[in-house]
Design a protein around this motif. Structure first.
Motif, mmCIF file in Angstrom:
data_model
loop_
_atom_site.group_PDB
_atom_site.id
_atom_site.type_symbol
_atom_site.label_atom_id
_atom_site.label_comp_id
_atom_site.label_asym_id
_atom_site.label_seq_id
_atom_site.Cartn_x
_atom_site.Cartn_y
_atom_site.Cartn_z
ATOM 1 N N ASP A 9 10.411 -15.232 -85.351
ATOM 2 C CA ASP A 9 9.798 -15.872 -84.180
ATOM 3 C C ASP A 9 8.393 -16.380 -84.454
ATOM 4 O OD1 ASP A 9 8.282 -13.576 -84.320
ATOM 5 O OD2 ASP A 9 8.844 -12.827 -82.352
ATOM 6 N N SER A 40 5.895 -14.618 -85.552
ATOM 7 C CA SER A 40 4.896 -13.558 -85.428
ATOM 8 C C SER A 40 4.616 -12.916 -86.787
ATOM 9 C CB SER A 40 5.379 -12.483 -84.453
ATOM 10 O OG SER A 40 6.490 -11.788 -84.998
ATOM 11 N N GLU A 41 3.546 -12.137 -86.833
ATOM 12 C CA GLU A 41 3.206 -11.399 -88.049
ATOM 13 C C GLU A 41 4.311 -10.394 -88.385
ATOM 14 O OE1 GLU A 41 1.132 -10.119 -91.413
ATOM 15 O OE2 GLU A 41 0.978 -11.931 -90.213
ATOM 16 N N ARG A 96 7.098 -12.165 -90.042
ATOM 17 C CA ARG A 96 6.742 -12.517 -91.423
ATOM 18 C C ARG A 96 6.959 -11.329 -92.350
ATOM 19 N NH1 ARG A 96 3.104 -11.702 -94.900
ATOM 20 N NH2 ARG A 96 1.672 -10.601 -93.556
ATOM 21 N N GLN A 120 16.424 -17.845 -84.899
ATOM 22 C CA GLN A 120 15.289 -18.039 -83.986
ATOM 23 C C GLN A 120 15.887 -18.233 -82.605
ATOM 24 O OE1 GLN A 120 11.596 -18.618 -84.149
ATOM 25 N NE2 GLN A 120 11.966 -18.434 -81.984
ATOM 26 N N ARG A 177 6.375 -6.259 -82.892
ATOM 27 C CA ARG A 177 5.239 -7.036 -82.382
ATOM 28 C C ARG A 177 4.008 -6.155 -82.218
ATOM 29 N NH1 ARG A 177 6.762 -12.135 -80.203
ATOM 30 N NH2 ARG A 177 4.546 -12.581 -80.213
#
Length: 146
Positions: free
Chosen positions: A8, A10-11, A14, A36, A117
């Protein structure tokens, strides 16, 4: 082995991608589906002054733009995997947790990998956590990468 990797931008996503990429280097023949999920636009928040009939066109354009950005993200991610790993790119629209679990069932995933998240306990309880919902809904193992 089939892995569904939810991304998405986001970190956490990743880091989850890095984890799956490392797994793909170790396991020959790994099949990775990058997913996604685009959240649908709630028309109640779209102001349209074209007499009400134009709202569907606006929603369609917003969704098309979101799909295009999502496809770019997963294609960029896909390029980081070793050549011997078989990768597939998917973009769907809907509730993220539900779409992740349904896609995993459809492709026969052996493992779902999602990023955390990092909302923390209070925010996670108040806002809900996609990764937490996936863990509870999935019928296969789920790895949440922090």
């Amino acid at each position: 082995m089939k892995v569904l990797l939810a991304v998405d931008g986001s970190e956490g996503a990743r880091k989850a991608t890095e984890w799956v990429r490392d797994l793909a280097r170790k396991l020959a023949g790994l099949e990775v589906t990058l997913l996604q999920v685009v959240k649908p636009v709630d028309f109640r928040y779209v102001a349209v002054e074209s007499g009400g009939s134009g709202w569907q066109r606006v929603l369609d354009e917003l969704e098309a733009g979101a799909r295009e950005r999502a496809r770019g993200l997963v294609e960029e991610t896909e390029g980081s995997f070793p050549a011997e790993a078989r990768t597939t790119v998917m973009v769907t629209v809907g509730d993220p947790a539900t779409e992740i679990v349904n896609t995993a069932r459809e492709i026969g995933a052996d493992l779902i990998v999602v990023g955390s998240r990092g909302l923390g306990q209070v925010k996670g309880i108040l806002l809900g956590s996609v990764s937490d919902r996936v863990v509870h809904l999935a019928n296969c193992p789920v790895l949440v990468v922090r």
